[in-house]
Design an enzyme around this catalytic site. Structure first.
Site, PDB file in Angstrom:
ATOM      1  N   TYR A 206       0.860  -1.083   0.003  1.00 59.21           N
ATOM      2  CA  TYR A 206       0.057   0.013  -0.056  1.00 59.21           C
ATOM      3  C   TYR A 206       0.956   1.178   0.077  1.00 59.21           C
ATOM      4  O   TYR A 206       0.383   2.295  -0.557  1.00 59.21           O
ATOM      5  CB  TYR A 206      -0.920   0.134   1.338  1.00 59.21           C
ATOM      6  CG  TYR A 206      -2.322  -0.585   1.202  1.00 59.21           C
ATOM      7  CD1 TYR A 206      -2.314  -1.949   0.794  1.00 59.21           C
ATOM      8  CD2 TYR A 206      -3.466   0.176   1.237  1.00 59.21           C
ATOM      9  CE1 TYR A 206      -3.534  -2.744   0.576  1.00 59.21           C
ATOM     10  CE2 TYR A 206      -4.551  -0.605   1.198  1.00 59.21           C
ATOM     11  CZ  TYR A 206      -4.678  -1.858   0.806  1.00 59.21           C
ATOM     12  OH  TYR A 206      -5.856  -2.461   0.642  1.00 59.21           O
TER      13      TYR A 206
ATOM     14  N   LYS B  96       3.149 -15.449   2.611  1.00 58.12           N
ATOM     15  CA  LYS B  96       3.380 -16.118   1.365  1.00 58.12           C
ATOM     16  C   LYS B  96       4.839 -16.349   1.325  1.00 58.12           C
ATOM     17  O   LYS B  96       5.249 -15.981   0.395  1.00 58.12           O
ATOM     18  CB  LYS B  96       2.818 -15.397   0.405  1.00 58.12           C
ATOM     19  CG  LYS B  96       2.624 -16.188  -0.937  1.00 58.12           C
ATOM     20  CD  LYS B  96       1.563 -16.927  -1.153  1.00 58.12           C
ATOM     21  CE  LYS B  96       1.833 -17.776  -2.585  1.00 58.12           C
ATOM     22  NZ  LYS B  96       0.532 -18.694  -2.749  1.00 58.12           N
TER      23      LYS B  96
ATOM     24  N   ASP C  31      -3.091 -18.284   0.734  1.00 62.98           N
ATOM     25  CA  ASP C  31      -4.059 -18.817  -0.112  1.00 62.98           C
ATOM     26  C   ASP C  31      -4.853 -19.974   0.871  1.00 62.98           C
ATOM     27  O   ASP C  31      -6.151 -20.300   0.946  1.00 62.98           O
ATOM     28  CB  ASP C  31      -3.443 -19.359  -1.371  1.00 62.98           C
ATOM     29  CG  ASP C  31      -2.112 -20.095  -1.275  1.00 62.98           C
ATOM     30  OD1 ASP C  31      -1.540 -20.333   0.101  1.00 62.98           O
ATOM     31  OD2 ASP C  31      -1.647 -20.756  -1.982  1.00 62.98           O
TER      32      ASP C  31
ATOM     33  N   ASP D 162      -6.356  -6.965   4.239  1.00 62.87           N
ATOM     34  CA  ASP D 162      -7.506  -6.275   3.757  1.00 62.87           C
ATOM     35  C   ASP D 162      -8.556  -7.259   2.973  1.00 62.87           C
ATOM     36  O   ASP D 162      -9.464  -7.522   3.351  1.00 62.87           O
ATOM     37  CB  ASP D 162      -7.059  -5.344   2.673  1.00 62.87           C
ATOM     38  CG  ASP D 162      -7.878  -4.710   1.780  1.00 62.87           C
ATOM     39  OD1 ASP D 162      -8.914  -4.138   2.498  1.00 62.87           O
ATOM     40  OD2 ASP D 162      -8.018  -4.624   0.598  1.00 62.87           O
TER      41      ASP D 162
ATOM     42  N   ASP E  97     -12.123  -8.845   4.716  1.00 64.36           N
ATOM     43  CA  ASP E  97     -13.116  -8.931   4.014  1.00 64.36           C
ATOM     44  C   ASP E  97     -13.936 -10.143   3.819  1.00 64.36           C
ATOM     45  O   ASP E  97     -15.183 -10.366   4.161  1.00 64.36           O
ATOM     46  CB  ASP E  97     -13.112  -8.119   2.527  1.00 64.36           C
ATOM     47  CG  ASP E  97     -13.643  -7.001   2.514  1.00 64.36           C
ATOM     48  OD1 ASP E  97     -13.328  -6.065   3.590  1.00 64.36           O
ATOM     49  OD2 ASP E  97     -14.369  -6.307   1.529  1.00 64.36           O
TER      50      ASP E  97
END
Ligand code: IPM
Ligand code: MG
Length: 352
Positions: free
Chosen positions: A142, A189, A221, A245, A249
């Protein structure tokens, strides 16, 4: 106690839902004998329209001078479909996070017994799920270097993390786990990304300082899959900015409505409390948006100021409203839906 609260309603349904949270805080103030002073400030598209800046200096000063910030939502469709827009409402949110040093975003997810049937997941999968997503909020892709080649055919975003940034968020996540079920899942990851390997190395190095916490590591994942398959297995999840993020959600739908989940962003300066949902422009001004996520954010705000009984009163009122069906249309059952403002009035009365 005197409370000094900055109120940043923002865009879309922001002003309506923040109004309800203020009613609730006012009711708490009456019942428990506090004095509350609100200072309103501009943020997001509304701020761009009025002063050309989505996070004006004046707003920042007001936030810095307050005990806490109550935040609505930002975003306006007129920017979403214009990739060439020079200023965007979201930049206001990111600037606020950076300037207030809000390096951690805390998103607790728990289910409400009366709403289990609203979840898209099977009842036996969601019943009793209760976890917290701790998202790093001021680093990573970001905020890394980004750009576009001169001929415009190439673009890049860089993900950067320092050990210091990783340590401070992990510390917070470990301490949350310590106060809960003592299980921490570090999501990364590390099979692909150098930053993730630094996260993992740093977390492994800290394990010895938190011997009572059971730590496990999961690729993002896989975590996305397990969250849906077996949400009850998680207690505290900690992860970098963009993974957080996305995961948060995903986590939010487990409870049945995005309109229920609060969040706190904490760090160096004043903390910010906001619902995790967005500005829902289609509903703006219609008095139909669910105010509960913002009201529960106000409960987190009270907790952050050590007003624990006050926060409890808010949570109890919310539970009662859900049980009695005093709810907005997104979670109503027998066709009887209340307006945003009616839910706010009911909660305030219940608290008093
Ligand atoms: C969130 C939002 C923001 C983010 C957007 C609006 C910039 O999705 O708070 O999760 O990506 O952080
Ligand atoms: Mg998001």
């Amino acid at each position: 106690m005197k409370l000094n609260i900055a109120v940043l309603p923002g865009d879309g349904i922001g002003p309506e839902i923040v109004d309800q949270a203020q009613k609730v805080i006012d009711a708490v103030a009456v019942k428990f004998g506090h004095e509350v002073k609100y200072t309103n400030a501009l943020v997001g598209a509304t701020a761009i329209d009025k002063v050309g800046n989505p996070y004006p200096d004046e707003t920042h000063d007001i936030c810095m001078d307050s005990d806490a910030v109550l935040f609505g939502a930002i975003g306006d469709p007129k920017y979403d479909n214009d990739p060439k827009a020079k200023v965007r409402p979201e930049q206001g949110l990111l600037a606020m996070r950076k300037k207030l040093g809000l390096y951690a975003n805390i998103r607790p997810v728990s289910t409400f017994p009366s709403l289990l049937d609203k979840s898209p997941l099977r009842l036996d999968i969601v019943e009793g799920a209760d976890f917290v997503v701790v998202r790093e909020l001021t680093g990573g892709i970001y905020f890394g270097e980004k750009g576009r080649s001169e001929d415009l055919t190439k673009a890049f975003d860089t993900c950067t993390y320092t050990t210091e940034e990783i340590e401070r968020i992990l510390k917070l996540a470990f301490s949350y786990a310590g106060k809960r079920d003592k299980r921490l899942t570090v999501i990364d990851k590390a099979n692909v990304l150098a930053t993730s390997r630094l996260w993992r190395e740093t977390a492994q190095g800290m394990e010895a300082d938190y011997k009572d916490i059971e730590v496990d590591y999961m690729f993002v994942d896989n975590a996305a899959m397990q969250l849906i398959q077996w949400p009850k297995k998680f207690d505290v999840m900690v992860t970098e900015n963009m993974f957080g993020d996305i995961i948060s959600d995903e986590a939010s739908v487990i409870t049945g409505s995005l309109g229920l989940l609060p969040s706190a962003s904490v760090g160096i300066h004043t903390s910010v409390f906001e619902p995790i949902h967005g500005s829902y422009p289609q509903a703006a001004g219609k008095d139909i948006a669910n105010p509960i996520a913002t009201v529960l954010s106000a409960a987190m705000l009270l907790e952050s100021l050590d007003l624990l009984d006050e926060a409890k009163a808010v949570r109890e009122a919310v539970n009662q409203s859900l049980e009695k069906g005093v709810v907005t249309e997104d979670i109503s059952k027998d066709g009887k839906a209340y307006k945003t403002s009616e839910v706010g009035d009911w909660l305030a009365a219940a608290i008093k």
